[in-house]
Motif scaffolding. Structure first.
Motif, PDB file in Angstrom:
ATOM      1  N   GLY A  95       2.956  -0.914 -98.163  1.00  0.00           N
ATOM      2  CA  GLY A  95       2.677  -1.656 -99.385  1.00  0.00           C
ATOM      3  C   GLY A  95       1.503  -2.606 -99.282  1.00  0.00           C
ATOM      4  O   GLY A  95       1.195  -3.287-100.234  1.00  0.00           O
ATOM      5  N   LYS A 153       5.096 -11.166 -95.723  1.00  0.00           N
ATOM      6  CA  LYS A 153       6.198 -10.262 -96.053  1.00  0.00           C
ATOM      7  C   LYS A 153       7.298 -10.504 -95.029  1.00  0.00           C
ATOM      8  O   LYS A 153       7.056 -10.430 -93.829  1.00  0.00           O
ATOM      9  N   GLU A 210       6.916  -6.345-105.250  1.00  0.00           N
ATOM     10  CA  GLU A 210       7.346  -6.603-103.876  1.00  0.00           C
ATOM     11  C   GLU A 210       7.549  -8.108-103.676  1.00  0.00           C
ATOM     12  O   GLU A 210       6.699  -8.903-104.064  1.00  0.00           O
TER      13      GLU A 210
END
Length: 113
Positions: A5, A22, A89
């Motif tokens: 991603g 992340k 996300e």
């Protein structure tokens, strides 16, 4: 090391000394094999840097680069950062000062030597 991603969030650029992170998924089982439901799990305090800002400016207007770079695996405080959704996300935006340290793997240490 590419994150899944990363291409999707490549259009997002943090400002100043901010870092886009992340979270790294934690193990869903205990050592004894007991599966922990997602609602009872604590959010991990470990993540991977997805994007970094240009840094802060010194008195002369020159940029002071950040110590972390894209792909670094980091540890951060429990309440650090602001949760955001970028392209669906869930990510965190935090200042570099909220990062407690960079996790260095054995492979990275050997390459540095």
């Amino acid at each position: 090391m590419q994150l899944k991603g990363v291409q999707d969030v490549a259009s997002f650029r943090p400002l100043h000394d901010r870092v886009l992170v992340k979270r790294v998924k934690e193990e869903e089982k205990t050592r004894g094999g007991i599966i922990i439901p997602e609602t009872a799990q604590e959010k991990p305090q470990e993540g991977e840097v997805v994007a970094v800002g240009p840094g802060t400016r010194d008195e002369d207007g020159e940029y002071i680069k950040l110590d972390v770079k894209v792909g670094d695996r980091i540890l951060f405080g429990k309440w650090s950062g602001t949760e955001v959704k970028v392209d669906g996300e869930e990510l965190l935006i935090m200042k570099e000062s909220d990062i407690l340290g960079v996790i260095e793997t054995k492979k990275a240490k050997k390459e540095a030597a």
